[in-house]
Enzyme design. Structure first.
Site, PDB file in Angstrom:
ATOM      1  N   ASN A   9       0.869  -1.185   0.000  1.00 58.08           N
ATOM      2  CA  ASN A   9       0.000   0.000   0.000  1.00 58.08           C
ATOM      3  C   ASN A   9       0.901   1.228   0.000  1.00 58.08           C
ATOM      4  OD1 ASN A   9      -1.815   2.029   0.500  1.00 58.08           O
ATOM      5  ND2 ASN A   9      -2.297   1.399   2.594  1.00 58.08           N
ATOM      6  N   LYS A  11       0.099   4.252  -0.273  1.00 58.10           N
ATOM      7  CA  LYS A  11      -0.551   5.417   0.359  1.00 58.10           C
ATOM      8  C   LYS A  11      -0.370   6.678  -0.503  1.00 58.10           C
ATOM      9  CE  LYS A  11       0.148   3.236   4.779  1.00 58.10           C
ATOM     10  NZ  LYS A  11       0.015   3.333   6.199  1.00 58.10           N
ATOM     11  N   HIS A  94      -9.695   0.656   5.245  1.00 51.79           N
ATOM     12  CA  HIS A  94      -8.384   0.919   5.857  1.00 51.79           C
ATOM     13  C   HIS A  94      -8.575   1.902   7.016  1.00 51.79           C
ATOM     14  CE1 HIS A  94      -4.246   2.149   6.423  1.00 51.79           C
ATOM     15  NE2 HIS A  94      -3.883   1.078   5.731  1.00 51.79           N
ATOM     16  N   GLU A  96      -6.974   4.312   7.898  1.00 46.33           N
ATOM     17  CA  GLU A  96      -6.733   5.723   7.551  1.00 46.33           C
ATOM     18  C   GLU A  96      -7.920   6.342   6.824  1.00 46.33           C
ATOM     19  OE1 GLU A  96      -2.837   5.310   5.747  1.00 46.33           O
ATOM     20  OE2 GLU A  96      -2.039   4.705   7.685  1.00 46.33           O
ATOM     21  N   GLU A 179      -5.350  -5.522  10.635  1.00 46.15           N
ATOM     22  CA  GLU A 179      -4.431  -4.395  10.766  1.00 46.15           C
ATOM     23  C   GLU A 179      -4.671  -3.668  12.087  1.00 46.15           C
ATOM     24  OE1 GLU A 179      -2.491  -3.244   7.012  1.00 46.15           O
ATOM     25  OE2 GLU A 179      -4.178  -1.876   7.188  1.00 46.15           O
ATOM     26  N   GLY A 185       2.359   1.900  10.640  1.00 46.57           N
ATOM     27  CA  GLY A 185       3.275   3.032  10.458  1.00 46.57           C
ATOM     28  C   GLY A 185       4.024   3.419  11.722  1.00 46.57           C
ATOM     29  N   SER A 224       3.410  -2.560  10.232  1.00 45.44           N
ATOM     30  CA  SER A 224       4.866  -2.572  10.397  1.00 45.44           C
ATOM     31  C   SER A 224       5.497  -3.918  10.046  1.00 45.44           C
ATOM     32  CB  SER A 224       5.257  -2.125  11.813  1.00 45.44           C
ATOM     33  OG  SER A 224       4.820  -0.791  12.031  1.00 45.44           O
ATOM     34  N   GLY A 245       2.738  -1.304   4.256  1.00 51.10           N
ATOM     35  CA  GLY A 245       2.779   0.118   3.925  1.00 51.10           C
ATOM     36  C   GLY A 245       4.211   0.578   3.678  1.00 51.10           C
TER      37      GLY A 245
HETATM   38  C1  PEP Z   1      -0.856  -0.196   5.919  1.00 44.98           C
HETATM   39  O1  PEP Z   1      -0.859   0.913   5.430  1.00 44.98           O
HETATM   40  O2  PEP Z   1      -1.814  -0.939   5.688  1.00 44.98           O
HETATM   41  C2  PEP Z   1       0.261  -0.602   6.761  1.00 44.98           C
HETATM   42  C3  PEP Z   1       0.206  -1.787   7.304  1.00 44.98           C
HETATM   43  O3  PEP Z   1       1.298   0.276   6.925  1.00 44.98           O
HETATM   44  P1  PEP Z   1       2.749  -0.041   7.592  1.00 44.98           P
HETATM   45  O4  PEP Z   1       3.250  -1.309   6.989  1.00 44.98           O
HETATM   46  O5  PEP Z   1       3.580   1.137   7.252  1.00 44.98           O
HETATM   47  O6  PEP Z   1       2.527  -0.198   9.058  1.00 44.98           O
END
Ligand code: PEP
Length: 262
Positions: A9, A11, A94, A96, A179, A185, A224, A245
């Protein structure tokens, strides 16, 4: 029996030239991957990325969708538009884009814009399935919910809301991504036994809706994921890959994550 699936992703990152450069480094590194792989660029790069992915083993994903087919919905993108550029995967729900922002500090004036609810997640899934997309349904608790001991009930209620009026055949077409909001993040990955426990709980909850079909539904972990923890996470019986991400913006790191999935 379930194939692993790793999706990046990106973003709100990368211009078209930057996506081109990232993919030029990434694609040769993962050309022999046995896992399913996808990347989700921003909307304006979809078309460029589609061209570059043509003939490769990497699928195109979108980060969001609006559930109407067309009309006076300024600023939104429909399933038909995504189909037109060759999208396969679409992220829905998501954290976000949900109305519970976790770590994000969003000014109150943008709340209406971002406030995804379980109901809009359900509408989006219903708008995607007739086009043959694979929706990636994101669920997960925030830190306050985890600390209050509500992780499982929050996720079960997100699943219940997202899957209203869907048949077992339709639910079988989804990928679910667990998630935890506090892990996205932040560099703070959910530890493997707990990630496995929650993914197993998600599968058990799906089983109450679709019986044995639940065995075939891919459940990713996201939050992460890095090259250093991917193999451990992906070796778990209920974790079928990752939604990635930050690490998906780095070719070698993402390639190592894809390799960890097989
Ligand atoms: C995501 O955006 O779905 C995500 C898991 O981000 P990150 O890997 O940066 O934590």
């Amino acid at each position: 029996m379930r194939k692993k699936i790793v999706v990046g992703n990106w973003k709100m990152n990368l211009t078209r030239a930057e996506t081109e450069s990232l993919l030029s480094s990434l694609l040769p590194l993962i050309s022999d991957a046995t896992a399913q792989v996808g990347v989700c660029p921003g909307f304006v790069a979809l078309s460029t990325v589609a061209d570059q992915l043509s003939g490769t083993n990497v699928g195109l994903g979108a980060q969001n969708v609006f559930w109407k087919e067309s009309g006076a919905f300024t600023g939104f993108v429909s399933p038909a538009m995504l189909k037109d550029v060759g999208v396969t995967y679409v992220l829905v729900g998501h954290s976000e884009t949900r109305g519970r922002f976790g770590k994000l500090e969003v000014p109150a004036t943008t709340v209406g814009f971002f406030a995804e609810t379980d109901e809009t997640v359900n509408l989006k899934i219903k708008s995607l399935l007739p086009h043959g997309f694979t929706p990636i349904l994101c669920v997960g608790e925030n830190l306050a919910e985890r600390e209050a001991g509500n992780t499982d009930s929050v996720i079960q209620s997100q699943l219940d809301g997202a899957l209203v009026d869907l048949s077992a055949d339709e639910i079988a077409k989804l990928v679910v991504a667990y998630e935890p909001v506090w892990a996205i993040g932040t560099g703070q990955t959910c530890d493997t036994p707990e990630a496995e426990r929650v993914c197993g709980m998600i599968r058990a909850h799906l089983r109450t809706k679709v019986a044995d079909v639940a065995k075939s539904i891919q459940i990713q972990y996201g939050g992460s994921v890095k090259a250093s923890n991917a193999a451990d996470l992906f070796s778990q019986p209920n974790i079928d890959g990752g939604l990635v991400g930050g690490a998906s913006l780095m070719a070698e790191e993402f390639a190592a994550i894809v390799k960890a999935a097989g």
